[in-house]
Scaffold this motif. Sequence first.
Motif, PDB file in Angstrom:
ATOM      1  N   LEU A 123       0.861  -1.182   0.000  1.00  0.00           N
ATOM      2  CA  LEU A 123       0.000   0.000   0.000  1.00  0.00           C
ATOM      3  C   LEU A 123       0.894   1.228   0.000  1.00  0.00           C
ATOM      4  N   LEU A 124       0.782   2.040  -1.050  1.00  0.00           N
ATOM      5  CA  LEU A 124       1.561   3.276  -1.155  1.00  0.00           C
ATOM      6  C   LEU A 124       0.684   4.454  -0.738  1.00  0.00           C
ATOM      7  N   LEU A 125       1.111   5.169   0.291  1.00  0.00           N
ATOM      8  CA  LEU A 125       0.335   6.302   0.806  1.00  0.00           C
ATOM      9  C   LEU A 125       0.949   7.604   0.339  1.00  0.00           C
ATOM     10  N   ILE A 126       0.138   8.477  -0.262  1.00  0.00           N
ATOM     11  CA  ILE A 126       0.706   9.758  -0.709  1.00  0.00           C
ATOM     12  C   ILE A 126       0.542  10.862   0.332  1.00  0.00           C
ATOM     13  N   LYS A 127      -0.517  10.782   1.138  1.00  0.00           N
ATOM     14  CA  LYS A 127      -0.721  11.838   2.145  1.00  0.00           C
ATOM     15  C   LYS A 127      -1.177  11.215   3.461  1.00  0.00           C
ATOM     16  N   PRO A 128      -0.269  10.548   4.189  1.00  0.00           N
ATOM     17  CA  PRO A 128      -0.680   9.945   5.456  1.00  0.00           C
ATOM     18  C   PRO A 128      -1.192  11.018   6.410  1.00  0.00           C
ATOM     19  N   SER A 129      -2.198  10.667   7.199  1.00  0.00           N
ATOM     20  CA  SER A 129      -2.827  11.660   8.067  1.00  0.00           C
ATOM     21  C   SER A 129      -3.102  11.077   9.453  1.00  0.00           C
ATOM     22  N   VAL A 130      -2.887  11.896  10.468  1.00  0.00           N
ATOM     23  CA  VAL A 130      -3.197  11.478  11.849  1.00  0.00           C
ATOM     24  C   VAL A 130      -4.715  11.355  11.989  1.00  0.00           C
ATOM     25  N   GLU A 131      -5.432  12.356  11.461  1.00  0.00           N
ATOM     26  CA  GLU A 131      -6.902  12.290  11.453  1.00  0.00           C
ATOM     27  C   GLU A 131      -7.328  11.434  10.262  1.00  0.00           C
ATOM     28  N   ARG A 132      -8.288  10.566  10.461  1.00  0.00           N
ATOM     29  CA  ARG A 132      -8.709   9.694   9.366  1.00  0.00           C
ATOM     30  C   ARG A 132      -9.415  10.462   8.249  1.00  0.00           C
ATOM     31  N   VAL A 133      -8.971  10.235   7.017  1.00  0.00           N
ATOM     32  CA  VAL A 133      -9.653  10.774   5.843  1.00  0.00           C
ATOM     33  C   VAL A 133     -10.475   9.618   5.275  1.00  0.00           C
ATOM     34  N   PRO A 134     -11.817   9.734   5.243  1.00  0.00           N
ATOM     35  CA  PRO A 134     -12.640   8.608   4.780  1.00  0.00           C
ATOM     36  C   PRO A 134     -12.292   8.161   3.362  1.00  0.00           C
ATOM     37  N   CYS A 135     -12.327   6.864   3.149  1.00  0.00           N
ATOM     38  CA  CYS A 135     -12.116   6.302   1.807  1.00  0.00           C
ATOM     39  C   CYS A 135     -13.498   6.067   1.215  1.00  0.00           C
ATOM     40  N   GLU A 136     -13.893   6.904   0.264  1.00  0.00           N
ATOM     41  CA  GLU A 136     -15.253   6.843  -0.283  1.00  0.00           C
ATOM     42  C   GLU A 136     -15.337   6.147  -1.636  1.00  0.00           C
ATOM     43  N   HIS A 137     -14.312   6.351  -2.470  1.00  0.00           N
ATOM     44  CA  HIS A 137     -14.364   5.813  -3.849  1.00  0.00           C
ATOM     45  C   HIS A 137     -13.101   5.007  -4.140  1.00  0.00           C
ATOM     46  N   ILE A 138     -13.287   3.740  -4.500  1.00  0.00           N
ATOM     47  CA  ILE A 138     -12.168   2.865  -4.848  1.00  0.00           C
ATOM     48  C   ILE A 138     -12.237   2.541  -6.335  1.00  0.00           C
ATOM     49  N   VAL A 139     -11.094   2.711  -7.034  1.00  0.00           N
ATOM     50  CA  VAL A 139     -10.986   2.331  -8.446  1.00  0.00           C
ATOM     51  C   VAL A 139     -10.110   1.089  -8.496  1.00  0.00           C
ATOM     52  N   LYS A 166     -18.409   3.554  -3.031  1.00  0.00           N
ATOM     53  CA  LYS A 166     -18.446   3.289  -4.467  1.00  0.00           C
ATOM     54  C   LYS A 166     -17.188   2.554  -4.923  1.00  0.00           C
ATOM     55  N   ILE A 167     -17.382   1.598  -5.840  1.00  0.00           N
ATOM     56  CA  ILE A 167     -16.261   0.911  -6.499  1.00  0.00           C
ATOM     57  C   ILE A 167     -16.438   1.063  -8.000  1.00  0.00           C
ATOM     58  N   THR A 168     -15.375   1.499  -8.685  1.00  0.00           N
ATOM     59  CA  THR A 168     -15.386   1.547 -10.152  1.00  0.00           C
ATOM     60  C   THR A 168     -14.352   0.559 -10.663  1.00  0.00           C
ATOM     61  N   ILE A 169     -14.805  -0.355 -11.508  1.00  0.00           N
ATOM     62  CA  ILE A 169     -13.902  -1.351 -12.088  1.00  0.00           C
ATOM     63  C   ILE A 169     -13.555  -0.879 -13.494  1.00  0.00           C
ATOM     64  N   VAL A 170     -12.271  -0.583 -13.695  1.00  0.00           N
ATOM     65  CA  VAL A 170     -11.815  -0.023 -14.972  1.00  0.00           C
ATOM     66  C   VAL A 170     -11.164  -1.114 -15.818  1.00  0.00           C
ATOM     67  N   GLU A 171     -11.763  -1.357 -17.007  1.00  0.00           N
ATOM     68  CA  GLU A 171     -11.172  -2.309 -17.946  1.00  0.00           C
ATOM     69  C   GLU A 171     -10.386  -1.512 -18.981  1.00  0.00           C
ATOM     70  N   GLU A 172      -9.062  -1.602 -18.906  1.00  0.00           N
ATOM     71  CA  GLU A 172      -8.219  -0.907 -19.880  1.00  0.00           C
ATOM     72  C   GLU A 172      -8.135  -1.759 -21.152  1.00  0.00           C
ATOM     73  N   ILE A 173      -8.509  -1.171 -22.267  1.00  0.00           N
ATOM     74  CA  ILE A 173      -8.542  -1.908 -23.540  1.00  0.00           C
ATOM     75  C   ILE A 173      -7.547  -1.262 -24.502  1.00  0.00           C
ATOM     76  N   ASN A 174      -6.666  -2.084 -25.044  1.00  0.00           N
ATOM     77  CA  ASN A 174      -5.663  -1.589 -25.984  1.00  0.00           C
ATOM     78  C   ASN A 174      -6.336  -1.081 -27.254  1.00  0.00           C
ATOM     79  N   GLN A 175      -5.923   0.101 -27.693  1.00  0.00           N
ATOM     80  CA  GLN A 175      -6.492   0.713 -28.915  1.00  0.00           C
ATOM     81  C   GLN A 175      -6.328  -0.194 -30.137  1.00  0.00           C
ATOM     82  N   GLN A 176      -5.296  -1.047 -30.111  1.00  0.00           N
ATOM     83  CA  GLN A 176      -5.040  -1.929 -31.265  1.00  0.00           C
ATOM     84  C   GLN A 176      -6.164  -2.940 -31.477  1.00  0.00           C
ATOM     85  N   GLN A 177      -6.980  -3.149 -30.443  1.00  0.00           N
ATOM     86  CA  GLN A 177      -8.121  -4.062 -30.601  1.00  0.00           C
ATOM     87  C   GLN A 177      -9.162  -3.484 -31.559  1.00  0.00           C
ATOM     88  N   VAL A 178      -9.093  -2.148 -31.771  1.00  0.00           N
ATOM     89  CA  VAL A 178      -9.997  -1.508 -32.741  1.00  0.00           C
ATOM     90  C   VAL A 178      -9.147  -1.173 -33.971  1.00  0.00           C
TER      91      VAL A 178
END
Length: 282
Positions: A123-139, A166-178
């Motif tokens: 787990l890579l944290l970019i802005k660790p915080s003493v006060e909890r910052v809610p995790c609302e959206h996961i990609v 909320k959870i967003t599932i991202v399917e990365e599709i190579n442009q070469q498929q088109v």
Amino acid sequence: MSLKPFKSIGIGVAYSPNLKANLFEAARLSVFFNSKLFLIHVGDASEEKVNMLKVILKSFEKDKLDYEVVFKKGDPVNVILSVSEEKKIDLLVLGAVQRERFVKYYVGSIARKITRQAKCSILLLIKPSVERVPCEHIVVNGLKDPKTEQTITTSFYVAKQLKAQKITIVEEINQQQVAVKVDDDKSLRRASIIKERIKLRENSRIKEIIEHIPEEYTSNIIIKSQPIFGKKGYSIGHYAQISRADLLVMNAPSKMTFWDRLFPHDIEHILTELPTDVLILQ
């Protein structure tokens, strides 16, 4: 079915200005995931150091935080990797570094080496915080890969424990498929039809994965499927940034060779410029 992917969490303890914030983040995760926390210090053991950590973590006594301090001398990368293996750590928490004059984060050399070599999740944290910052959206990545089903399943577990909305599932599709040269209305229509077919196929694949996840993890959360045509790693990182995700979850690469570093791997795009906190699952 009960999921518990993180029975133990590790974090390197360096006596830096971010120490308290890093420890609070790791301790909170240990409480949320009901995990044992290992505090890894590169250097000699001393009562003074142990007492200092005890004082910082005092507020977690009420949560019955289970932790152990591990002292070991040596090269920081080797120490953290070897202790992670000795203690069978499932999740290693690492802090990322902010670039000067920019609000951009990159993985420092020690964290980058650990990320490339670790056999556990990171787990890579970019802005660790003493006060909890809610995790609302996961990609989370939804690319076609043998590891993806487990990655998506674990993401739903993480979302439930952190009370994400909320959870967003991202399917990365190579442009070469088109593979259609667009030079008139007819070829444009053909390219659009191919894209729509690929999107439907990808959405169907993701839907099937979600159907296999226990309902206790998939209910009461907004689930979105988002196919994107573009470069692997870069596309999902950009999407996580513009959608203001609180956490990006990725598969760990199957291999990380000299050539992968020479010709950036999808995960290397993420490590170069972190869009948000990143969880890389083994």
